[in-house]
Design a protein around this motif. Structure first.
Motif, PDB file in Angstrom:
ATOM      1  N   ASN A 184       0.839  -1.201   0.000  1.00 33.39           N
ATOM      2  CA  ASN A 184       0.000   0.000   0.000  1.00 33.39           C
ATOM      3  C   ASN A 184       0.874   1.251   0.000  1.00 33.39           C
ATOM      4  N   VAL A 185       0.309   2.369  -0.430  1.00 30.55           N
ATOM      5  CA  VAL A 185       1.078   3.622  -0.499  1.00 30.55           C
ATOM      6  C   VAL A 185       1.451   4.145   0.887  1.00 30.55           C
ATOM      7  N   LEU A 232       5.910  -5.986  -8.553  1.00 23.86           N
ATOM      8  CA  LEU A 232       5.372  -5.060  -7.551  1.00 23.86           C
ATOM      9  C   LEU A 232       4.037  -4.469  -8.014  1.00 23.86           C
ATOM     10  N   LYS A 233       3.082  -4.435  -7.085  1.00 17.14           N
ATOM     11  CA  LYS A 233       1.790  -3.799  -7.348  1.00 17.14           C
ATOM     12  C   LYS A 233       1.472  -2.855  -6.194  1.00 17.14           C
ATOM     13  N   LEU A 234       1.090  -1.619  -6.515  1.00 15.37           N
ATOM     14  CA  LEU A 234       0.776  -0.604  -5.512  1.00 15.37           C
ATOM     15  C   LEU A 234      -0.726  -0.472  -5.354  1.00 15.37           C
ATOM     16  N   LEU A 235      -1.193  -0.527  -4.078  1.00 15.22           N
ATOM     17  CA  LEU A 235      -2.605  -0.300  -3.756  1.00 15.22           C
ATOM     18  C   LEU A 235      -2.730   1.017  -3.001  1.00 15.22           C
ATOM     19  N   GLY A 236      -3.938   1.547  -2.962  1.00 13.81           N
ATOM     20  CA  GLY A 236      -4.124   2.926  -2.497  1.00 13.81           C
ATOM     21  C   GLY A 236      -4.544   3.117  -1.066  1.00 13.81           C
ATOM     22  N   ASP A 237      -4.275   2.159  -0.174  1.00 11.06           N
ATOM     23  CA  ASP A 237      -4.675   2.333   1.221  1.00 11.06           C
ATOM     24  C   ASP A 237      -3.674   3.236   1.936  1.00 11.06           C
ATOM     25  N   GLY A 238      -4.140   4.234   2.639  1.00  8.36           N
ATOM     26  CA  GLY A 238      -3.278   5.148   3.380  1.00  8.36           C
ATOM     27  C   GLY A 238      -3.018   6.431   2.600  1.00  8.36           C
ATOM     28  N   GLU A 239      -2.129   7.258   3.158  1.00  5.83           N
ATOM     29  CA  GLU A 239      -1.803   8.553   2.546  1.00  5.83           C
ATOM     30  C   GLU A 239      -0.306   8.641   2.292  1.00  5.83           C
ATOM     31  N   ILE A 240       0.061   9.458   1.324  1.00  2.47           N
ATOM     32  CA  ILE A 240       1.468   9.697   1.005  1.00  2.47           C
ATOM     33  C   ILE A 240       1.643  11.192   0.738  1.00  2.47           C
ATOM     34  N   THR A 241       2.708  11.757   1.288  1.00  2.00           N
ATOM     35  CA  THR A 241       2.919  13.203   1.140  1.00  2.00           C
ATOM     36  C   THR A 241       4.229  13.531   0.436  1.00  2.00           C
ATOM     37  N   ALA A 290      -6.090   2.447  -9.245  1.00  3.31           N
ATOM     38  CA  ALA A 290      -6.433   3.817  -9.653  1.00  3.31           C
ATOM     39  C   ALA A 290      -6.222   4.796  -8.498  1.00  3.31           C
ATOM     40  N   SER A 291      -6.587   4.372  -7.278  1.00  2.49           N
ATOM     41  CA  SER A 291      -6.439   5.271  -6.132  1.00  2.49           C
ATOM     42  C   SER A 291      -4.968   5.468  -5.775  1.00  2.49           C
ATOM     43  N   ALA A 292      -4.142   4.419  -5.924  1.00  4.11           N
ATOM     44  CA  ALA A 292      -2.709   4.551  -5.626  1.00  4.11           C
ATOM     45  C   ALA A 292      -2.051   5.506  -6.617  1.00  4.11           C
ATOM     46  N   ARG A 293      -2.385   5.378  -7.888  1.00  9.30           N
ATOM     47  CA  ARG A 293      -1.817   6.274  -8.897  1.00  9.30           C
ATOM     48  C   ARG A 293      -2.217   7.726  -8.616  1.00  9.30           C
ATOM     49  N   ILE A 330      -0.208   9.084  -5.524  1.00 11.29           N
ATOM     50  CA  ILE A 330       1.214   9.325  -5.818  1.00 11.29           C
ATOM     51  C   ILE A 330       1.368  10.585  -6.668  1.00 11.29           C
ATOM     52  N   GLU A 331       0.505  10.733  -7.670  1.00 13.97           N
ATOM     53  CA  GLU A 331       0.591  11.903  -8.548  1.00 13.97           C
ATOM     54  C   GLU A 331       0.128  13.172  -7.831  1.00 13.97           C
ATOM     55  N   ALA A 332      -0.770  13.048  -6.857  1.00 12.66           N
ATOM     56  CA  ALA A 332      -1.203  14.211  -6.079  1.00 12.66           C
ATOM     57  C   ALA A 332      -0.071  14.720  -5.187  1.00 12.66           C
ATOM     58  N   ALA A 333       0.845  13.806  -4.791  1.00 14.70           N
ATOM     59  CA  ALA A 333       1.997  14.189  -3.963  1.00 14.70           C
ATOM     60  C   ALA A 333       3.172  14.615  -4.845  1.00 14.70           C
ATOM     61  N   LYS A 334       2.910  14.943  -6.136  1.00 12.07           N
ATOM     62  CA  LYS A 334       3.919  15.389  -7.104  1.00 12.07           C
ATOM     63  C   LYS A 334       4.912  14.282  -7.475  1.00 12.07           C
ATOM     64  N   GLY A 335       4.493  13.014  -7.302  1.00 17.74           N
ATOM     65  CA  GLY A 335       5.337  11.896  -7.690  1.00 17.74           C
ATOM     66  C   GLY A 335       4.965  11.390  -9.081  1.00 17.74           C
ATOM     67  N   THR A 336       5.703  10.391  -9.567  1.00 21.11           N
ATOM     68  CA  THR A 336       5.425   9.809 -10.893  1.00 21.11           C
ATOM     69  C   THR A 336       5.283   8.298 -10.774  1.00 21.11           C
ATOM     70  N   CYS A 337       4.447   7.744 -11.660  1.00 22.32           N
ATOM     71  CA  CYS A 337       4.212   6.294 -11.696  1.00 22.32           C
ATOM     72  C   CYS A 337       4.755   5.750 -13.015  1.00 22.32           C
ATOM     73  N   GLU A 338       5.736   4.861 -12.925  1.00 18.08           N
ATOM     74  CA  GLU A 338       6.330   4.242 -14.113  1.00 18.08           C
ATOM     75  C   GLU A 338       5.883   2.790 -14.166  1.00 18.08           C
ATOM     76  N   LEU A 339       5.211   2.446 -15.257  1.00 19.45           N
ATOM     77  CA  LEU A 339       4.640   1.104 -15.389  1.00 19.45           C
ATOM     78  C   LEU A 339       5.657   0.157 -16.006  1.00 19.45           C
ATOM     79  N   LEU A 340       5.909  -0.956 -15.327  1.00 19.93           N
ATOM     80  CA  LEU A 340       6.804  -2.006 -15.824  1.00 19.93           C
ATOM     81  C   LEU A 340       5.955  -3.177 -16.326  1.00 19.93           C
ATOM     82  N   GLU A 341       6.569  -4.022 -17.128  1.00 16.30           N
ATOM     83  CA  GLU A 341       5.840  -5.195 -17.620  1.00 16.30           C
ATOM     84  C   GLU A 341       5.985  -6.321 -16.617  1.00 16.30           C
TER      85      GLU A 341
END
Length: 193
Positions: free
Chosen positions: A117-118, A148-157, A169-172, A175-186
């Motif tokens: 989780n995030v 690795l798979k990210l789920l959206g439980d919790g908060e990140i700053t 969808a909630s994790a992405r 992460i993007e709301a905290a000015k971070g980036t999500c890079e998708l791997l295969e």
């Protein structure tokens, strides 16, 4: 000579046939026989425009389907209307509902993920590259169960660059709301049960 034999044969047949359809049929057999053709079962077909008599049920035993109309004597299947819907097994769990619940019906080539989780990423320093390897080294993840798979439980700053095989969808969004980036791997790890 051939025509004379043909018409003589027709005259002989005419004495023994009563309906025009029968005469045509016997004439066709005779012509096929003279031309050397062999009659086959799939050559037999109803006359054009002919109709099969409809079944009259419940009109006495002489009609062929009297009294119970071919449904037997008693029971659910003899009642009017459709007795049961297709697939109904009398209240027992039907085949189409019980099959997926049985063992040994796994999803073919199912992908197993290492899920996190995030909220677990909030302890990391800002602008960190997050991968499965870095999470294992940091002690956040203990087992490598797959990509690795990210789920959206919790908060990140803190802003992070996260490299993962899947994001909810909630994790992405977090992460993007905290000015971070999500890079998708295969995702490469696929195992069956």
């Amino acid at each position: 000579m051939f025509c004379q034999e043909f018409f003589d044969g027709l005259k002989t047949l005419k004495k023994h046939t009563f309906k025009f359809s029968q005469l045509w049929f016997t004439r066709q057999i005779l012509v096929d026989g003279l031309l050397g053709k062999t009659m086959r079962l799939d050559d037999i077909a109803p006359q054009d425009g002919s109709k099969k008599r409809s079944r009259r049920v419940g009109r006495g035993i002489a009609a062929g389907q009297g009294a119970s109309c071919g449904f037997g004597m008693r029971g659910q299947k003899s009642r009017s209307g459709r007795p049961t819907r297709p697939g109904f097994e009398g209240g027992q769990m039907p085949l189409y509902r019980r099959l997926p619940k049985l063992k040994h019906f796994p999803l073919v080539n199912r992908t197993y993920y290492t899920i996190i989780n995030v909220s677990a990423l909030s302890t990391l320093a800002a602008n960190t590259d997050v991968t499965l390897t870095s999470l294992i080294e940091a002690g956040i993840v203990t087992n490598d169960d797959g990509p690795l798979k990210l789920l959206g439980d919790g908060e990140i700053t803190v802003p992070l660059t996260v490299h993962a095989a899947a994001f909810s969808a909630s994790a992405r969004a977090k992460i993007e709301a905290a000015k971070g980036t999500c890079e998708l791997l295969e995702a490469h790890n696929s195992a069956s049960l």
